[in-house]
Design an enzyme around this catalytic site. Structure first.
Site, PDB file in Angstrom:
ATOM      1  N   SER A  22       0.830  -1.206   0.000  1.00 29.52           N
ATOM      2  CA  SER A  22       0.000   0.000   0.000  1.00 29.52           C
ATOM      3  C   SER A  22       0.869   1.262   0.000  1.00 29.52           C
ATOM      4  O   SER A  22       1.853   1.358   0.738  1.00 29.52           O
ATOM      5  CB  SER A  22      -0.890   0.018   1.236  1.00 29.52           C
ATOM      6  OG  SER A  22      -1.526   1.278   1.342  1.00 29.52           O
ATOM      7  N   SER A  24      -0.512   4.119   0.784  1.00 28.37           N
ATOM      8  CA  SER A  24      -1.199   5.060   1.685  1.00 28.37           C
ATOM      9  C   SER A  24      -0.290   5.600   2.796  1.00 28.37           C
ATOM     10  O   SER A  24      -0.361   6.792   3.111  1.00 28.37           O
ATOM     11  CB  SER A  24      -2.450   4.418   2.273  1.00 28.37           C
ATOM     12  OG  SER A  24      -3.389   4.197   1.246  1.00 28.37           O
ATOM     13  N   LYS A  75     -13.043  -4.676   2.575  1.00 28.12           N
ATOM     14  CA  LYS A  75     -13.958  -3.533   2.433  1.00 28.12           C
ATOM     15  C   LYS A  75     -15.420  -3.893   2.736  1.00 28.12           C
ATOM     16  O   LYS A  75     -16.146  -3.096   3.321  1.00 28.12           O
ATOM     17  CB  LYS A  75     -13.879  -2.950   1.019  1.00 28.12           C
ATOM     18  CG  LYS A  75     -12.568  -2.234   0.726  1.00 28.12           C
ATOM     19  CD  LYS A  75     -12.630  -1.562  -0.640  1.00 28.12           C
ATOM     20  CE  LYS A  75     -11.295  -0.984  -1.034  1.00 28.12           C
ATOM     21  NZ  LYS A  75     -11.367  -0.198  -2.260  1.00 28.12           N
ATOM     22  N   GLU A  87     -24.526   6.671   3.516  1.00 26.93           N
ATOM     23  CA  GLU A  87     -25.331   6.226   2.366  1.00 26.93           C
ATOM     24  C   GLU A  87     -24.489   5.728   1.207  1.00 26.93           C
ATOM     25  O   GLU A  87     -24.883   4.803   0.503  1.00 26.93           O
ATOM     26  CB  GLU A  87     -26.192   7.388   1.863  1.00 26.93           C
ATOM     27  CG  GLU A  87     -27.472   7.541   2.638  1.00 26.93           C
ATOM     28  CD  GLU A  87     -28.309   8.712   2.131  1.00 26.93           C
ATOM     29  OE1 GLU A  87     -28.220   9.031   0.930  1.00 26.93           O
ATOM     30  OE2 GLU A  87     -29.019   9.301   2.955  1.00 26.93           O
ATOM     31  N   ASP A 111     -13.674   6.343  -2.590  1.00 28.47           N
ATOM     32  CA  ASP A 111     -13.143   6.113  -3.941  1.00 28.47           C
ATOM     33  C   ASP A 111     -13.830   6.995  -4.994  1.00 28.47           C
ATOM     34  O   ASP A 111     -13.178   7.522  -5.893  1.00 28.47           O
ATOM     35  CB  ASP A 111     -13.310   4.634  -4.340  1.00 28.47           C
ATOM     36  CG  ASP A 111     -12.319   3.742  -3.605  1.00 28.47           C
ATOM     37  OD1 ASP A 111     -11.251   4.237  -3.196  1.00 28.47           O
ATOM     38  OD2 ASP A 111     -12.618   2.541  -3.429  1.00 28.47           O
ATOM     39  N   GLY A 139     -15.156  -4.964  -8.762  1.00 30.13           N
ATOM     40  CA  GLY A 139     -15.306  -4.205  -7.527  1.00 30.13           C
ATOM     41  C   GLY A 139     -14.976  -2.736  -7.718  1.00 30.13           C
ATOM     42  O   GLY A 139     -15.664  -1.853  -7.189  1.00 30.13           O
ATOM     43  N   ASN A 160     -18.963  -4.868 -20.248  1.00 29.01           N
ATOM     44  CA  ASN A 160     -18.125  -5.856 -19.569  1.00 29.01           C
ATOM     45  C   ASN A 160     -18.095  -7.177 -20.324  1.00 29.01           C
ATOM     46  O   ASN A 160     -19.062  -7.553 -20.981  1.00 29.01           O
ATOM     47  CB  ASN A 160     -18.639  -6.093 -18.145  1.00 29.01           C
ATOM     48  CG  ASN A 160     -17.590  -6.739 -17.264  1.00 29.01           C
ATOM     49  OD1 ASN A 160     -16.425  -6.324 -17.273  1.00 29.01           O
ATOM     50  ND2 ASN A 160     -17.974  -7.759 -16.521  1.00 29.01           N
TER      51      ASN A 160
HETATM   52  P1  ATR Z   1     -11.590  -5.181  -9.363  1.00 29.19           P
HETATM   53  O1  ATR Z   1     -12.313  -5.498  -8.106  1.00 29.19           O
HETATM   54  O2  ATR Z   1     -10.194  -4.669  -9.161  1.00 29.19           O
HETATM   55  O3  ATR Z   1     -12.381  -4.326 -10.305  1.00 29.19           O
HETATM   56  P2  ATR Z   1     -12.301  -7.695 -10.607  1.00 29.19           P
HETATM   57  O4  ATR Z   1     -13.511  -7.813  -9.782  1.00 29.19           O
HETATM   58  O5  ATR Z   1     -11.473  -8.904 -10.806  1.00 29.19           O
HETATM   59  O6  ATR Z   1     -11.304  -6.623 -10.039  1.00 29.19           O
HETATM   60  O7  ATR Z   1     -12.706  -7.086 -12.024  1.00 29.19           O
HETATM   61  C1  ATR Z   1     -11.817  -6.924 -13.041  1.00 29.19           C
HETATM   62  C2  ATR Z   1     -12.525  -6.319 -14.267  1.00 29.19           C
HETATM   63  O8  ATR Z   1     -11.646  -6.437 -15.376  1.00 29.19           O
HETATM   64  C3  ATR Z   1     -13.788  -7.067 -14.657  1.00 29.19           C
HETATM   65  O9  ATR Z   1     -14.682  -6.153 -15.273  1.00 29.19           O
HETATM   66  C4  ATR Z   1     -13.256  -8.084 -15.662  1.00 29.19           C
HETATM   67  O10 ATR Z   1     -14.207  -8.591 -16.539  1.00 29.19           O
HETATM   68  P3  ATR Z   1     -15.112  -9.864 -16.119  1.00 29.19           P
HETATM   69  O11 ATR Z   1     -16.156  -9.367 -15.189  1.00 29.19           O
HETATM   70  O12 ATR Z   1     -15.658 -10.375 -17.388  1.00 29.19           O
HETATM   71  O13 ATR Z   1     -14.149 -10.837 -15.464  1.00 29.19           O
HETATM   72  C5  ATR Z   1     -12.260  -7.201 -16.396  1.00 29.19           C
HETATM   73  N1  ATR Z   1     -11.240  -7.983 -17.109  1.00 29.19           N
HETATM   74  C6  ATR Z   1     -10.140  -8.557 -16.591  1.00 29.19           C
HETATM   75  N2  ATR Z   1      -9.423  -9.165 -17.556  1.00 29.19           N
HETATM   76  C7  ATR Z   1     -10.086  -8.962 -18.732  1.00 29.19           C
HETATM   77  C8  ATR Z   1      -9.869  -9.325 -20.099  1.00 29.19           C
HETATM   78  N3  ATR Z   1      -8.781 -10.032 -20.450  1.00 29.19           N
HETATM   79  N4  ATR Z   1     -10.760  -8.934 -21.020  1.00 29.19           N
HETATM   80  C9  ATR Z   1     -11.850  -8.216 -20.668  1.00 29.19           C
HETATM   81  N5  ATR Z   1     -12.121  -7.828 -19.397  1.00 29.19           N
HETATM   82  C10 ATR Z   1     -11.262  -8.199 -18.446  1.00 29.19           C
END
Ligand code: ATR
Length: 285
Positions: A22, A24, A75, A87, A111, A139, A160
């Site tokens: 981190s 921070s 978190k 909220e 954030d 997330g 997505n």
């Molecule tokens: P975080 O909490 O850091 O956002 P996460 O929950 O693992 O991490 O989410 C990562 C994001 O990157 C997601 O939107 C993921 O898409 P999926 O929901 O389909 O998994 C996206 N992501 C990661 N690698 C990817 C790839 N090679 N192509 C397209 N999207 C990708």
């Protein structure tokens, strides 16, 4: 404000698992020194199975902390265990900032405020259009969706790879938020004034897909919440294609401001020296 803060050291933490990477402590340490405050801010690693006990010790005063930041994977637990989540955290189901006030543990999520403050600082006017595109539904995208919606964007398109995850967020954040699969990217980018990457695509030197940003509105801004590297492959592409870009480092710096103010009683400023300090640290690792 409690006058004892003037003389006594006030202690705050960042907890996560792992937490040693981190940045921070660097940020808060810089502000404590700059403002001449007798406080501390340190990384305090807590495993998932010990988190509830840590929060109990925070609430009963035996931890020695007045509050702190919470990062992955705590978190959601921090939100659930707080006495007074606000909220913003209620809607996200996650909190990254905790503080004690009148014997109760309060929680918020900063954030989204970090995200908007970064754009306000580096690209004023970023919020002038009605349409935003958010790539990713993990997330990290939640606070961004919430912030963009609360800033007044009328149409927020979440794109997505896994459409179900985008749909879940559209359901959670209300009728202005729409879910799409990757194949719809070009279409939903049409005339959008803001494009945000919240995925890990291009992080830490990984390759990223080619994106044609040309459907975006003239004067659109492209930003990435990933800040390692500072200029991610997606930002580099957007810049080459003539769009304004804003890197994600400022989000990290600005999200730290509200917590610092709660614990130490003074509102710190995000300045170029702080930014340079974090960039230098990034270059070391
Ligand atoms: P975080 O909490 O850091 O956002 P996460 O929950 O693992 O991490 O989410 C990562 C994001 O990157 C997601 O939107 C993921 O898409 P999926 O929901 O389909 O998994 C996206 N992501 C990661 N690698 C990817 C790839 N090679 N192509 C397209 N999207 C990708």
């Amino acid at each position: 404000m409690d006058d004892s803060r003037e003389t006594q050291s006030v202690n705050a933490f960042v907890t996560g698992y792992p937490v040693r990477h981190s940045r921070s402590p660097l940020i808060h340490g810089y502000w404590l020194k700059q403002l001449g405050l007798a406080g501390t801010y340190r990384a305090h690693e807590v495993a998932a199975e010990d988190f509830a006990a840590f929060i109990a010790s925070l609430k009963d005063g035996t931890s020695g902390f007045v509050g702190g930041n919470v990062t992955i994977p705590h978190k959601e637990a921090a939100f659930k265990l707080a006495d007074r989540p606000d909220e913003l955290s209620e809607e996200l189901g996650a909190s990254n900032t905790l503080w004690l006030e009148n014997g109760k543990l309060h929680a918020t999520n900063t954030d989204g405020r970090g995200f908007t403050a970064n754009l306000d600082e580096r690209h004023p006017g970023w919020d002038r259009s009605d349409r935003a595109v958010i790539l990713g539904a993990g997330g990290a995208s939640r606070a961004v969706i919430q912030a963009v919606r609360d800033r007044g964007f009328k149409e927020i398109h979440v794109v997505n790879r896994t459409i179900e995850r985008a749909q879940e967020l559209a359901d959670r954040f209300g009728e202005r938020v729409h879910a799409h699969p990757m194949t719809a990217l070009g279409e939903v980018m049409q005339d959008a004034g803001l494009f945000i990457n919240t995925t890990s695509l291009g992080m830490d030197g990984e390759a990223a897909p080619r994106i044609d940003f040309s459907p975006l509105a003239e004067g659109a801004v492209v930003t990435d919440i990933v800040y390692v590297p500072l200029k991610t492959p997606l930002l580099a592409q957007a810049e080459e294609q003539g769009f304004a870009i804003v890197d994600g480092l400022g989000m990290l710096l600005h999200q730290a401001v509200p917590g610092f103010e709660k614990w130490f009683g003074k509102r710190p400023a995000v300045d170029e020296t702080l930014r340079a300090l974090i960039i230098a640290d990034m270059e070391k690792h």
